[in-house]
Design a protein around this motif. Structure first.
Motif, PDB file in Angstrom:
ATOM      1  N   TYR A  45       0.856  -1.182   0.000  1.00 25.15           N
ATOM      2  CA  TYR A  45       0.000   0.000   0.000  1.00 25.15           C
ATOM      3  C   TYR A  45       0.889   1.227   0.000  1.00 25.15           C
ATOM      4  CZ  TYR A  45      -4.286  -2.590   0.928  1.00 25.15           C
ATOM      5  OH  TYR A  45      -5.372  -3.411   0.818  1.00 25.15           O
ATOM      6  N   LEU A  46       0.297   2.357  -0.344  1.00 18.53           N
ATOM      7  CA  LEU A  46       1.066   3.608  -0.328  1.00 18.53           C
ATOM      8  C   LEU A  46       1.351   3.998   1.121  1.00 18.53           C
ATOM      9  CD1 LEU A  46      -0.900   5.455  -3.150  1.00 18.53           C
ATOM     10  CD2 LEU A  46       1.331   4.303  -3.320  1.00 18.53           C
ATOM     11  N   ASP A  47       2.603   3.962   1.497  1.00 14.80           N
ATOM     12  CA  ASP A  47       2.971   4.249   2.880  1.00 14.80           C
ATOM     13  C   ASP A  47       3.285   5.731   3.069  1.00 14.80           C
ATOM     14  OD1 ASP A  47       5.386   4.597   1.632  1.00 14.80           O
ATOM     15  OD2 ASP A  47       6.277   2.729   2.377  1.00 14.80           O
ATOM     16  N   ARG A  48       3.800   6.020   4.238  1.00 16.38           N
ATOM     17  CA  ARG A  48       4.100   7.392   4.616  1.00 16.38           C
ATOM     18  C   ARG A  48       4.995   8.097   3.587  1.00 16.38           C
ATOM     19  NH1 ARG A  48       2.712  10.871   8.840  1.00 16.38           N
ATOM     20  NH2 ARG A  48       3.520  12.777   7.906  1.00 16.38           N
ATOM     21  N   GLU A  49       6.010   7.373   3.176  1.00 18.85           N
ATOM     22  CA  GLU A  49       6.966   7.969   2.237  1.00 18.85           C
ATOM     23  C   GLU A  49       6.300   8.278   0.890  1.00 18.85           C
ATOM     24  OE1 GLU A  49      10.496   5.500   1.534  1.00 18.85           O
ATOM     25  OE2 GLU A  49      10.809   6.774  -0.235  1.00 18.85           O
ATOM     26  N   ALA A  50       5.455   7.345   0.446  1.00 21.18           N
ATOM     27  CA  ALA A  50       4.748   7.549  -0.822  1.00 21.18           C
ATOM     28  C   ALA A  50       3.815   8.748  -0.719  1.00 21.18           C
ATOM     29  CB  ALA A  50       3.959   6.301  -1.179  1.00 21.18           C
ATOM     30  N   ILE A  51       3.108   8.828   0.399  1.00 16.87           N
ATOM     31  CA  ILE A  51       2.168   9.939   0.582  1.00 16.87           C
ATOM     32  C   ILE A  51       2.918  11.265   0.583  1.00 16.87           C
ATOM     33  CG2 ILE A  51       0.425  10.944   2.129  1.00 16.87           C
ATOM     34  CD1 ILE A  51      -0.432   8.253   0.868  1.00 16.87           C
TER      35      ILE A  51
END
Ligand code: CYC
Length: 169
Positions: free
Chosen positions: A18-24
């Motif tokens: 899933y899109l994690d903190r870094e991706a967000i």
């Protein structure tokens, strides 16, 4: 050709994450600078001929041997071709701003360029200087127009400079 979002999604999909903190955080920064990227592209669109002409003038005044007999930009045809190349670099830089990614430069501009330049005797070091001059001119115009978050402006120019300078070794 890839943009900031497809690149990110591809990387996460490969590992099924899933899109994690870094991706967000990365997505946020892309969207937050989105309006500025589009504004900068519009500004360049309205001033492209001017930017190219100014960059060429400064390049030829810094390196006058380019337009003297024996220089690679000597003769009207080669002079015009040199300015055309600067125009290509500028146009693709605006695409890279909007994409938030330099992939378009690798794919459409840089691929095979060094070989072409070498085979025609186009001095790559001088092209790199020309791109640097254009970067400065564009940065000044974008800043003068009050476009926010102009940190992204240099990215595509720096990428082309880095790639051309590196492959020239
Ligand atoms: C969109 C991607 C793209 C790029 C980047 C591109 C570049 C490009 N520049 C070329 C030539 C050239 N490029 C230059 C450029 C210069 N000479 C100098 O002294 C200066 C340092 C410099 C200008 C900054 C010149 C003078 C030629 C013509 C050389 C010749 O025919 O002798 C050529 C050979 C074919 C032609 O003449 O059109 C290509 C393919 N073409 C593309 O499709």
């Amino acid at each position: 050709m890839q943009d900031a979002i497809t690149t990110l999604i591809k990387n996460y999909d490969i590992t099924g994450r899933y899109l994690d903190r870094e991706a967000i955080d990365r997505l946020k920064s892309y969207f937050e600078t989105g309006t500025a990227r589009v504004q900068a592209a519009a500004l360049v669109n309205a001033n492209a001929a001017d930017i190219v002409r100014q960059s060429g003038s400064q390049l030829f005044s810094d390196l006058p041997e380019l337009i003297r007999p024996g220089g690679n930009a000597y003769t009207t045809r080669r002079y015009a071709t040199c300015l055309r190349d600067l125009d290509y670099f500028l146009r693709y830089a605006t695409y890279a701003w909007v994409a938030g990614n330099t992939d378009v430069l690798d794919e459409r501009v840089l691929q095979g360029l060094r070989e072409t330049y070498n085979s025609l005797g186009v001095p790559v070091g001088s092209v790199v200087i020309g791109i640097g001059i254009m970067k400065q001119i564009v940065k000044e115009k974008v800043e003068a127009a009050g476009v926010a978050d102009s940190g992204f402006v240099s990215e595509p120019f720096d990428h082309m400079i880095r790639e051309l300078a590196e492959t020239d070794v």
